[in-house]
Design an enzyme around this catalytic site. Structure first.
Site, mmCIF file in Angstrom:
data_model
loop_
_atom_site.group_PDB
_atom_site.id
_atom_site.type_symbol
_atom_site.label_atom_id
_atom_site.label_comp_id
_atom_site.label_asym_id
_atom_site.label_seq_id
_atom_site.Cartn_x
_atom_site.Cartn_y
_atom_site.Cartn_z
ATOM 1 N N GLU A 90 -10.411 -24.479 -57.612
ATOM 2 C CA GLU A 90 -11.041 -23.489 -58.488
ATOM 3 C C GLU A 90 -11.615 -22.352 -57.653
ATOM 4 O O GLU A 90 -12.734 -22.472 -57.121
ATOM 5 C CB GLU A 90 -12.192 -24.140 -59.262
ATOM 6 C CG GLU A 90 -11.764 -25.302 -60.140
ATOM 7 C CD GLU A 90 -12.735 -25.470 -61.291
ATOM 8 O OE1 GLU A 90 -12.338 -25.189 -62.419
ATOM 9 O OE2 GLU A 90 -13.884 -25.829 -61.055
ATOM 10 N N HIS A 117 -18.225 -29.414 -58.300
ATOM 11 C CA HIS A 117 -17.935 -28.168 -59.012
ATOM 12 C C HIS A 117 -18.672 -27.030 -58.313
ATOM 13 O O HIS A 117 -19.778 -27.214 -57.793
ATOM 14 C CB HIS A 117 -18.388 -28.288 -60.475
ATOM 15 C CG HIS A 117 -17.935 -27.139 -61.313
ATOM 16 N ND1 HIS A 117 -18.584 -25.923 -61.304
ATOM 17 C CD2 HIS A 117 -16.885 -27.005 -62.151
ATOM 18 C CE1 HIS A 117 -17.956 -25.093 -62.119
ATOM 19 N NE2 HIS A 117 -16.921 -25.720 -62.647
HETATM 20 P P1 PGA Z 1 -13.595 -21.263 -66.844
HETATM 21 O O1 PGA Z 1 -14.409 -22.446 -66.095
HETATM 22 O O2 PGA Z 1 -12.326 -21.888 -67.354
HETATM 23 O O3 PGA Z 1 -14.533 -20.844 -67.938
HETATM 24 O O4 PGA Z 1 -13.354 -20.219 -65.839
HETATM 25 C C1 PGA Z 1 -13.769 -23.287 -65.212
HETATM 26 C C2 PGA Z 1 -14.763 -24.260 -64.692
HETATM 27 O O5 PGA Z 1 -15.947 -24.206 -65.071
HETATM 28 O O6 PGA Z 1 -14.417 -25.114 -63.882
#
Ligand code: PGA
Length: 242
Positions: free
Chosen positions: A159, A87
């Site tokens: 992401e 992450h």
């Molecule tokens: P968010 O977080 O949906 O709050 O942007 C995504 C994540 O932490 O992977």
């Protein structure tokens, strides 16, 4: 790092009530609480087959004197099927890089866990128009040592760092474009058959208002939801939109 145990249990109870009937076909919902609550939340879910649990991280080490760490074997011994690896917050605040993540991927697979491997570019990289190159490199350096059978077990989450927790979602076109880049890159090494089997999730400020549009993109197979997953009603709407 949100919610007390009591709050996490209350949220789980609400989600069981609200989403169990909404999870259709191949769709899976995976709740990834902090390590400390995994056992409790797992037990709470019981036989709710389509709501599963995952950890947010695991150690790259097998076992031993690594105070405060949690091993893949420990997760396996608790029958936890999924683990998020790489992450952006782990990369940014805890110094995790591609080389380390390669070890984590290997040890998770060795113990039969399904890694949810995160990749994504910071804002300055997108502004320099180097985002595709960086994400391809992240995927390549942590996953491309795997054979095809192992790679098929990985779930990828794209992401963009600038979209996580910021309220600034990637447009559905930006998400689709990058997902297609990732899939094509995988196909270039493993072939179209393998590439088409891999689930690629989008993450970054998903909410009930934008999830349907994001999930309707051809290469967006699901979502990694942060803030919106802390609210049962909002999260249920997101699950319904897939
Ligand atoms: P968010 O977080 O949906 O709050 O942007 C995504 C994540 O932490 O992977």
């Amino acid at each position: 790092m949100n919610k007390t145990l009591e709050e996490a249990q209350a949220l789980t109870a609400e989600l069981i009530g609200m989403i169990s009937d909404e999870v259709k076909g191949e769709v899976r919902v995976i709740l990834c609480p902090t390590f400390q609550y995994l056992h409790t939340i797992h037990n709470q879910l019981g036989n709710t087959k389509r709501i599963l649990v995952g950890a947010q991280n695991c150690s790259e080490h097998e076992s031993g004197a690594f105070t405060g760490e949690v091993s893949a074997l420990m997760l396996k011994s608790m029958s936890i099927p999924y683990v998020i690896l790489g992450h952006s917050e782990r990369r940014q605040y805890f110094g995790e890089n591609g080389k380390l993540l390669t070890k984590k991927i290997d040890i998770a697979l060795k113990h039969g866990l399904t890694p949810i491997f995160c990749c994504g570019e910071p804002l300055e990289v997108r502004e320099k128009n180097q985002h595709e190159q960086l994400v391809k490199q992240q995927v390549e350096e942590s996953l491309f040592h795997l054979d095809a059978e192992s790679l098929k077990k990985i779930v990828i989450a794209y992401e963009p760092v600038w979209a996580i927790g910021t309220g600034k979602t990637a447009t559905s076109q930006q998400a689709q474009d990058m997902h297609a880049v990732i899939r094509t890159h995988i196909a270039s090494k493993y072939g179209n058959g393998v590439a088409s089997e891999i689930s690629i999730l989008y993450g970054g400020s998903i909410n009930a208002a934008n999830s349907k549009e994001l999930f309707s993109q051809q290469d967006v197979d699901g979502g990694l939801v942060g803030g919106a997953s802390l609210k049962s009603r909002e999260f249920t709407e997101i699950v319904k939109s897939i």
